[in-house]
Design a protein around this motif. Structure first.
Motif, PDB file in Angstrom:
ATOM      1  N   TRP A  43       0.790  -1.229   0.000  1.00  0.00           N
ATOM      2  CA  TRP A  43       0.000   0.000   0.000  1.00  0.00           C
ATOM      3  C   TRP A  43       0.823   1.280   0.000  1.00  0.00           C
ATOM      4  O   TRP A  43       0.265   2.357   0.143  1.00  0.00           O
ATOM      5  N   ASP A 103      -7.691   1.250  -0.346  1.00  0.00           N
ATOM      6  CA  ASP A 103      -9.082   1.123  -0.812  1.00  0.00           C
ATOM      7  C   ASP A 103      -9.925   1.843   0.209  1.00  0.00           C
ATOM      8  O   ASP A 103      -9.533   1.986   1.373  1.00  0.00           O
ATOM      9  N   LEU A 156      -8.466   4.723  -3.106  1.00  0.00           N
ATOM     10  CA  LEU A 156      -8.597   4.021  -4.392  1.00  0.00           C
ATOM     11  C   LEU A 156     -10.058   3.928  -4.842  1.00  0.00           C
ATOM     12  O   LEU A 156     -10.721   2.914  -4.712  1.00  0.00           O
ATOM     13  N   LYS A 183     -11.325   4.475 -11.231  1.00  0.00           N
ATOM     14  CA  LYS A 183     -11.090   3.105 -11.695  1.00  0.00           C
ATOM     15  C   LYS A 183     -12.362   2.489 -12.244  1.00  0.00           C
ATOM     16  O   LYS A 183     -13.447   3.005 -11.991  1.00  0.00           O
ATOM     17  N   ARG A 214     -11.648 -11.662 -15.347  1.00  0.00           N
ATOM     18  CA  ARG A 214     -11.322 -10.225 -15.423  1.00  0.00           C
ATOM     19  C   ARG A 214      -9.834  -9.941 -15.595  1.00  0.00           C
ATOM     20  O   ARG A 214      -9.438  -8.896 -16.068  1.00  0.00           O
ATOM     21  N   MET A 257      -6.701   4.470 -12.275  1.00  0.00           N
ATOM     22  CA  MET A 257      -6.256   3.077 -12.176  1.00  0.00           C
ATOM     23  C   MET A 257      -6.674   2.299 -13.426  1.00  0.00           C
ATOM     24  O   MET A 257      -7.848   2.268 -13.777  1.00  0.00           O
ATOM     25  N   TYR A 302      -7.643  -4.601 -15.257  1.00  0.00           N
ATOM     26  CA  TYR A 302      -6.891  -5.826 -15.521  1.00  0.00           C
ATOM     27  C   TYR A 302      -7.062  -6.304 -16.967  1.00  0.00           C
ATOM     28  O   TYR A 302      -6.169  -6.871 -17.560  1.00  0.00           O
ATOM     29  N   ASP A 323      -4.021  -1.546 -11.719  1.00  0.00           N
ATOM     30  CA  ASP A 323      -4.751  -2.300 -10.715  1.00  0.00           C
ATOM     31  C   ASP A 323      -3.738  -3.278 -10.115  1.00  0.00           C
ATOM     32  O   ASP A 323      -2.690  -3.555 -10.716  1.00  0.00           O
ATOM     33  N   TRP A 324      -4.070  -3.787  -8.935  1.00  0.00           N
ATOM     34  CA  TRP A 324      -3.065  -4.541  -8.183  1.00  0.00           C
ATOM     35  C   TRP A 324      -2.683  -5.836  -8.911  1.00  0.00           C
ATOM     36  O   TRP A 324      -3.449  -6.783  -8.967  1.00  0.00           O
ATOM     37  N   SER A 366     -12.093  -6.224  -2.376  1.00  0.00           N
ATOM     38  CA  SER A 366     -11.108  -5.234  -1.934  1.00  0.00           C
ATOM     39  C   SER A 366     -11.731  -4.029  -1.243  1.00  0.00           C
ATOM     40  O   SER A 366     -11.041  -3.286  -0.547  1.00  0.00           O
ATOM     41  N   GLU A 410     -16.614  -9.054  -5.678  1.00  0.00           N
ATOM     42  CA  GLU A 410     -15.504  -8.876  -6.600  1.00  0.00           C
ATOM     43  C   GLU A 410     -14.949 -10.262  -6.896  1.00  0.00           C
ATOM     44  O   GLU A 410     -14.922 -11.117  -6.010  1.00  0.00           O
TER      45      GLU A 410
HETATM   46  C1  BGC Z   1      -9.229  -4.203  -7.275  1.00  0.00           C
HETATM   47  C2  BGC Z   1      -9.082  -2.715  -7.097  1.00  0.00           C
HETATM   48  C3  BGC Z   1      -8.450  -2.412  -5.785  1.00  0.00           C
HETATM   49  C4  BGC Z   1      -7.122  -3.116  -5.710  1.00  0.00           C
HETATM   50  C5  BGC Z   1      -6.387  -2.888  -4.406  1.00  0.00           C
HETATM   51  C6  BGC Z   1      -7.940  -4.954  -7.031  1.00  0.00           C
HETATM   52  O1  BGC Z   1      -8.158  -6.313  -6.975  1.00  0.00           O
HETATM   53  O2  BGC Z   1      -9.699  -4.511  -8.563  1.00  0.00           O
HETATM   54  O3  BGC Z   1     -10.342  -2.095  -7.206  1.00  0.00           O
HETATM   55  O4  BGC Z   1      -8.333  -1.033  -5.605  1.00  0.00           O
HETATM   56  O5  BGC Z   1      -7.326  -4.509  -5.853  1.00  0.00           O
HETATM   57  O6  BGC Z   1      -7.028  -3.567  -3.382  1.00  0.00           O
END
Ligand code: BGC
Length: 751
Positions: free
Chosen positions: A29, A46, A107, A154, A165, A198, A201, A233-234, A354, A420
């Motif tokens: 982070w 987040d 985020l 994002k 995704r 952001m 993916y 994105d992460w 997230s 998610e």
């Molecule tokens: C999510 C993002 C989130 C990031 C950090 C990703 O998996 O798609 O929306 O900000 O992780 O947690």
């Protein structure tokens, strides 16, 4: 151009290795800092509907807890307010909370279009309409950033499903991308300059968003003027060097130096221009300095104040869908009430993944109902949240319901149903909850159904057999109290749907193409998503986009529209004709009957949420630029406003048009230049080409009567109009030189 005066000198003093180190995270982070050089490390978190600060450990899937934080209503609720001022206040509150947690970038917001109700992350998105998502997205960013804290818009772009995704290619035609999936991003970027954007993916038309030069450089930066940092994105980066060259500045989370070394090596072997590294490093220095400068000393979290705000916002997020014989609001003491349904006791108040917040406290509707009614209201759970039918619980619930005058039934989707990371297969409520509802209707038809769900569920089977239906979405930590406020009339509901509720899954426009297969999803429905589909086809829905009831009623009078130079102005007097103060959401849609290109019958152009005290009238003025009427013409790679008579609808929902007015718009010249390949019909429809061609035709007609006869016959003429000029040449009707002379004449006249 850097934003801080010291950025250039800091950059000049860095080695290549140091610059590269800034381009990926230090931890999960945190960004990388270079203390000696004056580049601080900042914390990102987040998001979006709460500050999910994880001070120890980190994950982006909601597996580990964050520090307790205020859980505001997720976007599905917030969006239903249709109120940018309210959303801005939430943004400010989130900014304050980020300050208290030393977080420099939150985020969010998530503004992807709700393409299909099955998307597991729809709870985190605002709308099926890009104007709505863009206006509220801007308000969110304005609010957060007013507190010296950055945002991350994002997921850019076309992240409209969770299935596959990390890899799926969203196959979208240019017009649809430009008119539906990009405009909300464009609006937020151009209106508010979020500190970061952001990237998503997924791939867009075969290229990963993280490596999409057109998306990140051409559109986002060159066209829209984005000045901030593009963050991945992460884990979205596949190949660091091409992603950097394509405009992705910051890779998150940390790669422990691995990809920094790749960047250094690429510069050294000449495959990456050092200027690209400098540009990205400059942006990261700017971001870090903004983050540091934005942090306040001694910022504190006002837990009570934030909770009270969360309750107010939740009250504004609820959508009253049905209220026969004004069964709501309830009057305390007016007749025995029974509460049925586990969700009344165990609220479903946010989505999984997230964005999951550990709330500072958590209200439930049952306690709040008991408090507000002053009665020891009986309760029966009726079902469990694991979806396994429980006959004993159901029997007890039916017994409790039978002895009450009014039943409040809390149904919804358990958190295992939407999250998610995966999509739903259907839009059904759990079968045991529907079976119980059927029994409750038998036992006591005076039922108010309250739903908890992150995206639409099918209600068409039972909706007309219950007198009231309250769409409670996911309402954050104070949602329980807010539901009681609405049920008992302390709050007059004013939420409106931001997604159409279809009668059946089969009616959903992307029914046959969502979520795709073998790594690709074709957006086959094109522009026709949500109400753009249902309204154009005049297809039945359970509840339309923009719909929501109030405990009062509103009339629309003195509607007017006028066009000045580049703006359309709409005005209406809204009168609260009932006995309670309330809020109305005025919506403006436009359409162009007989448009040259395929267009939805109407599209949202403006809206406003207005408070109108009982018996009073408010003048509502709305406007939008004429340029918003444009469609995107891929052949010319340009926006174009078609001239003609537009219909301007002043409406209370996409299906409740209170006034339909007309405006004349001159429009742009055709975006498609006339050429030797244009058809006769295109020439004759062209404002400059037609007179030139007609003048030339006069000569041809004089010398070749057969051509004249053909053009005078309506059927033959229709056929001839389909004919490219090249064909006319090959038939010998005209020569290439003659057509070229026409093209030259048009070019000259257009210059
Ligand atoms: C999510 C993002 C989130 C990031 C950090 C990703 O998996 O798609 O929306 O900000 O992780 O947690």
């Amino acid at each position: 151009m850097s934003q801080h005066p010291q950025t250039e000198s800091i950059l000049a003093g860095l080695t290549l290795e140091q610059k590269a180190s800034l381009l990926s995270g230090a931890t999960f982070w945190e960004t990388e800092g270079i203390e000696d050089a004056g580049v601080p490390s900042i914390i990102v978190s987040d998001g979006p509907h709460g500050v999910r600060r994880q001070s120890t450990g980190g994950d982006h899937l909601g597996l580990l807890d964050g520090e307790p934080a205020t859980c505001f209503p997720p976007a599905v609720g917030l969006g239903s307010s249709w109120d940018p001022e309210l959303v801005e206040r939430v943004g400010e509150a989130l900014g304050r909370e980020a300050q208290a947690k030393r977080v420099s970038v939150l985020l969010g917001p998530g503004i992807n279009i709700k393409r299909d109700p099955r998307c597991g992350r729809n709870f985190e998105y605002l709308s099926e309409d890009p104007l709505h998502a863009g206006v509220l997205g801007s308000a969110f960013v304005r609010g957060v950033q007013s507190q010296g804290v950055g945002t991350s818009l994002k997921h850019y772009a076309a992240n409209n499903q969770e299935t596959d995704r990390l890899r799926v290619s969203a196959e979208i035609d240019t017009r649809t991308l430009r008119e539906l999936y990009l405009p909300a991003f464009r609006r937020v970027v151009t209106e508010t300059q979020p500190w970061t954007v952001m990237c998503s993916y997924n791939k867009i038309n075969g290229t990963f968003a993280s490596e999409h030069n057109w998306l990140l450089n051409t559109v986002l930066r060159d066209e829209w003027g984005f000045e901030g940092v593009v963050v991945s994105d992460w884990g979205a980066v596949r190949d660091r060097v091409p992603s950097l060259a394509a405009g992705l500045d910051l890779e998150m989370p940390t790669t422990v130096g691995r990809t920094d070394a790749e960047v250094v090596a690429a510069v050294k072997d000449g495959s990456l221009d050092i200027a690209v590294v400098d540009t990205a490093a400059r942006r990261l220095i700017d971001l870090a300095l903004s983050g540091q400068q934005g942090l306040w000393e001694n910022a504190e979290l006002d837990v009570d104040g934030q909770h009270a705000l969360a309750r107010e916002i939740a009250g504004r997020s609820i959508v009253l869908l049905r209220n026969e014989d004004a069964i709501l609001p309830l009057t305390p003491g007016a007749g025995p009430v029974a509460v049925i349904g586990e969700f009344a006791r165990t609220p479903r108040y946010q989505g999984a993944g997230s964005s999951q917040i550990v709330p500072t406290r958590l209200d439930n509707a049952l306690d709040a109902i008991r408090e507000i009614s002053g009665e020891d209201v009986p309760f029966a759970a009726g079902f469990t949240l694991d979806g396994v039918a429980d006959a004993a619980l159901a029997d007890e619930a039916v017994r409790v319901a039978a002895s009450a005058e009014t039943v409040l039934y809390f149904a919804g989707l358990p958190s295992s149903a939407e999250s998610e990371g995966f999509d739903r297969d259907d839009i059904e409520l759990p079968a045991d909850q529907v079976a119980l509802l059927e029994r409750l209707i038998e036992a006591n038809p005076r039922i108010v159904v309250v739903l908890s769900n992150g995206a639409v569920v099918r209600v068409s089977d039972w909706n007309e057999r219950v007198p009231a239906l309250v769409e409670g979405w996911l309402l954050g930590q104070a949602g329980g109290g807010a539901i009681a406020d609405v049920l008992y009339g302390a709050v007059n509901p004013s939420g409106r749907l931001t997604e159409s509720i279809p009668e059946r899954l089969q009616d959903v426009p992307a029914f046959t193409s969502f979520p795709g297969e073998q790594g690709s999803v074709r957006y086959a429905e094109g522009l026709y998503v949500g109400y753009r589909h249902y309204d154009t086809r005049e297809a039945a829905v359970s509840y339309p986009f923009g719909f929501g009831l109030s405990y009062t009623s509103f009339s629309y009078d003195h509607t007017a529209v006028r066009v000045d130079e580049d703006t359309v102005h709409v005005s209406v007097q809204v009168t609260n004709t009932g006995k309670r103060d309330g809020r109305e959401v005025v919506q403006v849609y436009t359409g162009l009957p007989g448009a040259e290109v395929s267009r939805p019958v109407h599209e949202l152009r403006a809206f406003a949420s207005v408070e109108v005290p009982a018996g009073e009238t408010r003048e509502v003025a709305l406007s939008f630029p004429i340029s918003e009427l444009a469609y995107f013409a891929p052949v010319a790679d340009a926006w174009s406003v078609e001239g003609g008579t537009y219909v301007v609808e002043i409406a209370a929902s996409s299906r409740d048009i209170r006034a339909s007015l007309e405006i004349q718009i001159e429009g742009d010249p055709s975006p498609i230049p006339l050429s030797i390949n244009s058809t006769l019909g295109e020439w004759l429809a062209h404002p400059i080409g037609a007179p030139i061609l007609n003048a030339a035709l006069a000569e041809v007609l004089a010398s070749t009567p057969a051509v004249g006869a053909m053009l005078n016959d309506p059927h033959m003429r229709k056929m001839a109009e389909q004919m490219p000029m090249t064909q006319a040449v090959s038939f010998g009707a005209v020569t290439t030189e003659q057509v070229q002379a026409l093209v030259a004449a048009v070019e000259q006249a257009s210059a």
